[in-house]
Design a protein around this motif. Structure first.
Motif, PDB file in Angstrom:
ATOM      1  N   ALA A 105     -32.820  86.014   4.575  1.00 11.90           N
ATOM      2  CA  ALA A 105     -33.036  85.697   5.990  1.00 11.90           C
ATOM      3  C   ALA A 105     -32.610  84.265   6.300  1.00 11.90           C
ATOM      4  CB  ALA A 105     -34.511  85.908   6.333  1.00 11.90           C
ATOM      5  N   ALA A 106     -32.957  83.332   5.406  1.00  6.95           N
ATOM      6  CA  ALA A 106     -32.533  81.947   5.613  1.00  6.95           C
ATOM      7  C   ALA A 106     -31.022  81.817   5.552  1.00  6.95           C
ATOM      8  CB  ALA A 106     -33.190  81.050   4.567  1.00  6.95           C
ATOM      9  N   LEU A 107     -30.393  82.595   4.655  1.00  2.03           N
ATOM     10  CA  LEU A 107     -28.937  82.539   4.538  1.00  2.03           C
ATOM     11  C   LEU A 107     -28.284  83.049   5.821  1.00  2.03           C
ATOM     12  CD1 LEU A 107     -27.020  83.444   1.325  1.00  2.03           C
ATOM     13  CD2 LEU A 107     -26.138  84.215   3.505  1.00  2.03           C
ATOM     14  N   ARG A 108     -28.822  84.118   6.399  1.00  2.00           N
ATOM     15  CA  ARG A 108     -28.260  84.637   7.651  1.00  2.00           C
ATOM     16  C   ARG A 108     -28.463  83.650   8.790  1.00  2.00           C
ATOM     17  NH1 ARG A 108     -30.334  90.959   7.350  1.00  2.00           N
ATOM     18  NH2 ARG A 108     -28.857  91.627   5.721  1.00  2.00           N
ATOM     19  N   ALA A 109     -29.640  83.061   8.849  1.00  2.00           N
ATOM     20  CA  ALA A 109     -29.894  82.092   9.910  1.00  2.00           C
ATOM     21  C   ALA A 109     -28.973  80.886   9.784  1.00  2.00           C
ATOM     22  CB  ALA A 109     -31.360  81.662   9.873  1.00  2.00           C
ATOM     23  N   LEU A 110     -28.748  80.442   8.539  1.00  2.00           N
ATOM     24  CA  LEU A 110     -27.850  79.320   8.336  1.00  2.00           C
ATOM     25  C   LEU A 110     -26.421  79.704   8.672  1.00  2.00           C
ATOM     26  CD1 LEU A 110     -27.384  76.440   7.305  1.00  2.00           C
ATOM     27  CD2 LEU A 110     -27.152  77.373   4.994  1.00  2.00           C
ATOM     28  N   GLY A 111     -26.002  80.933   8.360  1.00  2.00           N
ATOM     29  CA  GLY A 111     -24.655  81.375   8.684  1.00  2.00           C
ATOM     30  C   GLY A 111     -24.394  81.381  10.178  1.00  2.00           C
ATOM     31  N   ASP A 112     -25.448  81.658  10.986  1.00  2.00           N
ATOM     32  CA  ASP A 112     -25.269  81.611  12.435  1.00  2.00           C
ATOM     33  C   ASP A 112     -25.104  80.185  12.937  1.00  2.00           C
ATOM     34  OD1 ASP A 112     -25.497  84.349  12.489  1.00  2.00           O
ATOM     35  OD2 ASP A 112     -27.664  84.323  12.859  1.00  2.00           O
ATOM     36  N   ARG A 113     -25.566  79.212  12.170  1.00  2.00           N
ATOM     37  CA  ARG A 113     -25.502  77.817  12.608  1.00  2.00           C
ATOM     38  C   ARG A 113     -24.244  77.087  12.128  1.00  2.00           C
ATOM     39  NH1 ARG A 113     -31.400  74.948  12.456  1.00  2.00           N
ATOM     40  NH2 ARG A 113     -32.630  76.626  13.410  1.00  2.00           N
ATOM     41  N   VAL A 114     -23.587  77.611  11.114  1.00  2.00           N
ATOM     42  CA  VAL A 114     -22.424  76.931  10.521  1.00  2.00           C
ATOM     43  C   VAL A 114     -21.143  77.513  11.104  1.00  2.00           C
ATOM     44  CG1 VAL A 114     -21.171  76.459   8.388  1.00  2.00           C
ATOM     45  CG2 VAL A 114     -23.667  76.405   8.408  1.00  2.00           C
ATOM     46  N   LYS A 115     -20.257  76.640  11.481  1.00  2.00           N
ATOM     47  CA  LYS A 115     -18.951  77.036  11.990  1.00  2.00           C
ATOM     48  C   LYS A 115     -17.872  76.219  11.283  1.00  2.00           C
ATOM     49  CE  LYS A 115     -20.503  78.412  16.607  1.00  2.00           C
ATOM     50  NZ  LYS A 115     -20.336  78.184  18.069  1.00  2.00           N
ATOM     51  N   ALA A 116     -16.699  76.848  11.101  1.00  2.00           N
ATOM     52  CA  ALA A 116     -15.548  76.175  10.496  1.00  2.00           C
ATOM     53  C   ALA A 116     -14.303  76.564  11.266  1.00  2.00           C
ATOM     54  CB  ALA A 116     -15.402  76.553   9.018  1.00  2.00           C
ATOM     55  N   SER A 117     -13.497  75.591  11.582  1.00  2.00           N
ATOM     56  CA  SER A 117     -12.265  75.834  12.333  1.00  2.00           C
ATOM     57  C   SER A 117     -11.158  74.962  11.761  1.00  2.00           C
ATOM     58  CB  SER A 117     -12.470  75.528  13.816  1.00  2.00           C
ATOM     59  OG  SER A 117     -12.835  74.162  13.996  1.00  2.00           O
ATOM     60  N   ARG A 118      -9.929  75.458  11.885  1.00  2.00           N
ATOM     61  CA  ARG A 118      -8.778  74.724  11.357  1.00  2.00           C
ATOM     62  C   ARG A 118      -8.050  74.023  12.492  1.00  2.00           C
ATOM     63  NH1 ARG A 118      -3.347  75.638  10.457  1.00  2.00           N
ATOM     64  NH2 ARG A 118      -3.478  77.724  11.392  1.00  2.00           N
ATOM     65  N   GLU A 119      -7.691  72.774  12.208  1.00  2.00           N
ATOM     66  CA  GLU A 119      -6.909  72.031  13.188  1.00  2.00           C
ATOM     67  C   GLU A 119      -5.529  72.666  13.319  1.00  2.00           C
ATOM     68  OE1 GLU A 119      -8.007  69.579  14.979  1.00  2.00           O
ATOM     69  OE2 GLU A 119      -9.970  69.423  14.014  1.00  2.00           O
ATOM     70  N   GLU A 120      -5.036  72.730  14.550  1.00  2.00           N
ATOM     71  CA  GLU A 120      -3.763  73.395  14.801  1.00  2.00           C
ATOM     72  C   GLU A 120      -2.627  72.728  14.032  1.00  2.00           C
ATOM     73  OE1 GLU A 120      -1.415  75.850  17.814  1.00  2.00           O
ATOM     74  OE2 GLU A 120      -3.456  75.291  18.150  1.00  2.00           O
ATOM     75  N   ARG A 121      -1.815  73.542  13.328  1.00  2.00           N
ATOM     76  CA  ARG A 121      -0.627  73.086  12.587  1.00  2.00           C
ATOM     77  C   ARG A 121      -0.973  72.006  11.564  1.00  2.00           C
ATOM     78  NH1 ARG A 121       3.968  72.597  17.388  1.00  2.00           N
ATOM     79  NH2 ARG A 121       3.859  74.785  18.078  1.00  2.00           N
ATOM     80  N   SER A 122      -2.021  72.235  10.854  1.00  2.00           N
ATOM     81  CA  SER A 122      -2.420  71.286   9.814  1.00  2.00           C
ATOM     82  C   SER A 122      -3.251  72.038   8.778  1.00  2.00           C
ATOM     83  CB  SER A 122      -3.217  70.115  10.399  1.00  2.00           C
ATOM     84  OG  SER A 122      -4.480  70.569  10.830  1.00  2.00           O
ATOM     85  N   TYR A 123      -3.537  71.340   7.686  1.00  2.00           N
ATOM     86  CA  TYR A 123      -4.396  71.894   6.640  1.00  2.00           C
ATOM     87  C   TYR A 123      -5.789  71.281   6.691  1.00  2.00           C
ATOM     88  CZ  TYR A 123      -0.099  73.774   4.656  1.00  2.00           C
ATOM     89  OH  TYR A 123       1.068  74.457   4.463  1.00  2.00           O
ATOM     90  N   ILE A 124      -6.160  70.742   7.832  1.00  2.00           N
ATOM     91  CA  ILE A 124      -7.459  70.094   7.997  1.00  2.00           C
ATOM     92  C   ILE A 124      -8.437  71.101   8.591  1.00  2.00           C
ATOM     93  CG2 ILE A 124      -8.713  68.232   9.142  1.00  2.00           C
ATOM     94  CD1 ILE A 124      -6.130  66.646   9.149  1.00  2.00           C
ATOM     95  N   VAL A 125      -9.602  71.201   7.992  1.00  2.00           N
ATOM     96  CA  VAL A 125     -10.655  72.112   8.441  1.00  2.00           C
ATOM     97  C   VAL A 125     -11.846  71.282   8.894  1.00  2.00           C
ATOM     98  CG1 VAL A 125     -12.229  73.966   7.777  1.00  2.00           C
ATOM     99  CG2 VAL A 125      -9.880  73.957   6.931  1.00  2.00           C
ATOM    100  N   THR A 126     -12.384  71.641  10.048  1.00  2.00           N
ATOM    101  CA  THR A 126     -13.564  70.959  10.594  1.00  2.00           C
ATOM    102  C   THR A 126     -14.771  71.871  10.428  1.00  2.00           C
ATOM    103  OG1 THR A 126     -12.212  69.777  12.199  1.00  2.00           O
ATOM    104  CG2 THR A 126     -14.573  69.881  12.620  1.00  2.00           C
ATOM    105  N   ALA A 127     -15.814  71.354   9.810  1.00  8.45           N
ATOM    106  CA  ALA A 127     -17.049  72.101   9.613  1.00  8.45           C
ATOM    107  C   ALA A 127     -18.163  71.464  10.437  1.00  8.45           C
ATOM    108  CB  ALA A 127     -17.433  72.125   8.135  1.00  8.45           C
ATOM    109  N   SER A 128     -19.026  72.300  10.980  1.00 11.45           N
ATOM    110  CA  SER A 128     -20.153  71.804  11.786  1.00 11.45           C
ATOM    111  C   SER A 128     -21.329  72.741  11.635  1.00 11.45           C
ATOM    112  CB  SER A 128     -19.749  71.687  13.265  1.00 11.45           C
ATOM    113  OG  SER A 128     -19.415  72.968  13.783  1.00 11.45           O
ATOM    114  N   ALA A 129     -22.520  72.200  11.886  1.00 10.93           N
ATOM    115  CA  ALA A 129     -23.750  72.997  11.840  1.00 10.93           C
ATOM    116  C   ALA A 129     -24.696  72.445  12.902  1.00 10.93           C
ATOM    117  CB  ALA A 129     -24.384  72.944  10.456  1.00 10.93           C
ATOM    118  N   TRP A 130     -25.376  73.307  13.594  1.00  8.33           N
ATOM    119  CA  TRP A 130     -26.274  72.817  14.630  1.00  8.33           C
ATOM    120  C   TRP A 130     -27.711  72.871  14.147  1.00  8.33           C
ATOM    121  CZ3 TRP A 130     -30.153  75.830  16.551  1.00  8.33           C
ATOM    122  CH2 TRP A 130     -30.031  77.223  16.393  1.00  8.33           C
ATOM    123  N   GLY A 131     -28.475  71.986  14.657  1.00 12.09           N
ATOM    124  CA  GLY A 131     -29.889  71.912  14.347  1.00 12.09           C
ATOM    125  C   GLY A 131     -30.660  71.444  15.557  1.00 12.09           C
ATOM    126  N   HIS A 132     -31.962  71.421  15.437  1.00 13.15           N
ATOM    127  CA  HIS A 132     -32.799  71.002  16.565  1.00 13.15           C
ATOM    128  C   HIS A 132     -32.794  69.486  16.749  1.00 13.15           C
ATOM    129  CE1 HIS A 132     -34.338  74.984  17.474  1.00 13.15           C
ATOM    130  NE2 HIS A 132     -34.546  75.187  16.162  1.00 13.15           N
TER     131      HIS A 132
END
Length: 361
Positions: A39-66
């Motif tokens: 359950a904690a893993l699923r909740a954390l998965g909903d909070r974590v996002k990863a996206s790739r910068e356009e035309r690059s090999y750079i990945v941006t990771a983020s997580a939201w919290g209270h």
């Protein structure tokens, strides 16, 4: 990106931060043990996002919290777990490769040892020297051939000397006897004396008779000495022939040994090439196994963190109060307009239609 948001990485974060017992991720009493972790893993998965910068090999990771601090902690934990997952996978792969190389290394070591043992056994069985190009049979054959040449020359000289003696040549080189030379010198003197006496004395004169007897005695000694010299020359010739024949037989036998050794050398060289190849492959695998073993203890990942997580200046959800008020006013106005229009339309629909009287004539 898939690894960054995978269950293995998020599971590391859950275990590191103890999110399975955090009421913010798992409701109290809702799940325990493995279920709480899922359950904690699923909740954390909903909070974590990863996206790739356009035309690059750079990945941006983020997580939201209270809180801003919580979002930074979650984001850093995800990135660290991601790097640890990569390092662990690389180390695990290197360890597995090292184990396989070590297993193969044992087999190659046994093969190399067998190949080298075969070379040593073959060399011992055939009596081959350590220097493949300097075997004893070849050296012996060369020495025997030299002796055969010398014996042949001795035989030729002996045959020439014997032939000269038999033919009656009186040269010193042919007869080679000091005694015979002295006897012939005395014979020449005695002969000259007899000839001188014969000119002045009669044939029965005692002095001439004595000189003639002395000359006959010298001739007899010369004949005896010449016979002895011829016999010695004949013995030397026979001895030279025997020595030459023996050396020829030895040379022929040695030549057979040389050919046998050459054949053995060919087989030995083949065994040595096999052993050298086996040892070279073994050493290559040994070097590779050591390199792989060292690699399992090093972090060879080329991924690095360009920028660490930093707390946001404002929350992303829910919106700020000003925005909420403006949005509420706009929504209320729109809702009022919609309600007014709806009520007006409804009133028009509910109004009764006017009646029209028609008179008949």
């Amino acid at each position: 990106m898939r690894i960054l948001t995978s269950a293995s990485v998020l599971g590391r974060v859950v275990d590191t931060l103890g999110l399975a017992s955090d009421p913010e991720f798992v409701e109290p009493g809702a799940a325990v043990g493995a279920d709480a972790r899922i359950a904690a893993l699923r909740a954390l998965g909903d909070r974590v996002k990863a996206s790739r910068e356009e035309r690059s090999y750079i990945v941006t990771a983020s997580a939201w919290g209270h809180t801003p601090e919580q979002s930074v902690i979650l984001t850093d934990a995800v990135v660290n777990a991601f790097l640890a997952e990569l390092a662990g996978a690389d180390a695990q792969g290197a360890s597995a490769a090292s184990a396989e190389l070590n297993q193969r290394l044992l087999e190659l070591g046994n093969e190399a040892a067998k190949a080298e043992t075969a070379v040593v056994d073959y060399r011992r069985q055939h009596g081959l020297s350590l220097a493949s190009n300097d075997q004893l049979s070849t050296q012996s054959a060369v020495e025997i051939n030299v002796q055969v040449d010398r014996a042949r020359q001795v035989l030729i000289d002996a045959e020439a000397r014997y032939a000269a003696l038999v033919s009656g040549q009186t040269g010193s080189d042919a007869q080679g006897s000091t005694t015979l030379s002295e006897l012939r010198a005395e014979y020449a003197v005695a002969r000259q004396k007899v000839e001188s006496l014969s000119a002045t004395l009669g044939s029965r004169h005692p002095t001439l008779s004595a000189a003639a007897a002395e000359l006959a005695a010298l001739q007899n000694e010369i004949d005896n000495e010449l016979g002895r010299v011829v016999e010695v020359a004949q013995n030397d010739l026979q001895r030279a022939r025997d020595v030459f024949d023996q050396l020829k037989n030895v040379a022929a036998a040695q030549s057979t040994d040389v050919f046998t050794d050459e054949t053995a050398q060919l087989e030995l060289r083949q065994l040595e090439r096999t052993a050298t190849s086996a040892v070279a492959i073994y050493e290559t695998y040994l070097t590779r196994a050591r390199q792989t073993g060292e690699r399992s203890q090093l972090n060879t990942s080329t991924i690095r963190v360009i920028s660490p997580a930093f707390p946001p200046l404002v929350r992303s959800y829910p919106p700020r109060t000003v925005l909420l008020v403006a949005g509420g006013l706009f929504a209320g106005l729109a809702l009022g307009l919609v309600l007014a229009a709806g009520l007006g339309l409804l009133g028009m629909l509910m109004r009764p239609l006017p009646k029209v009287a028609i008179q008949r004539r």
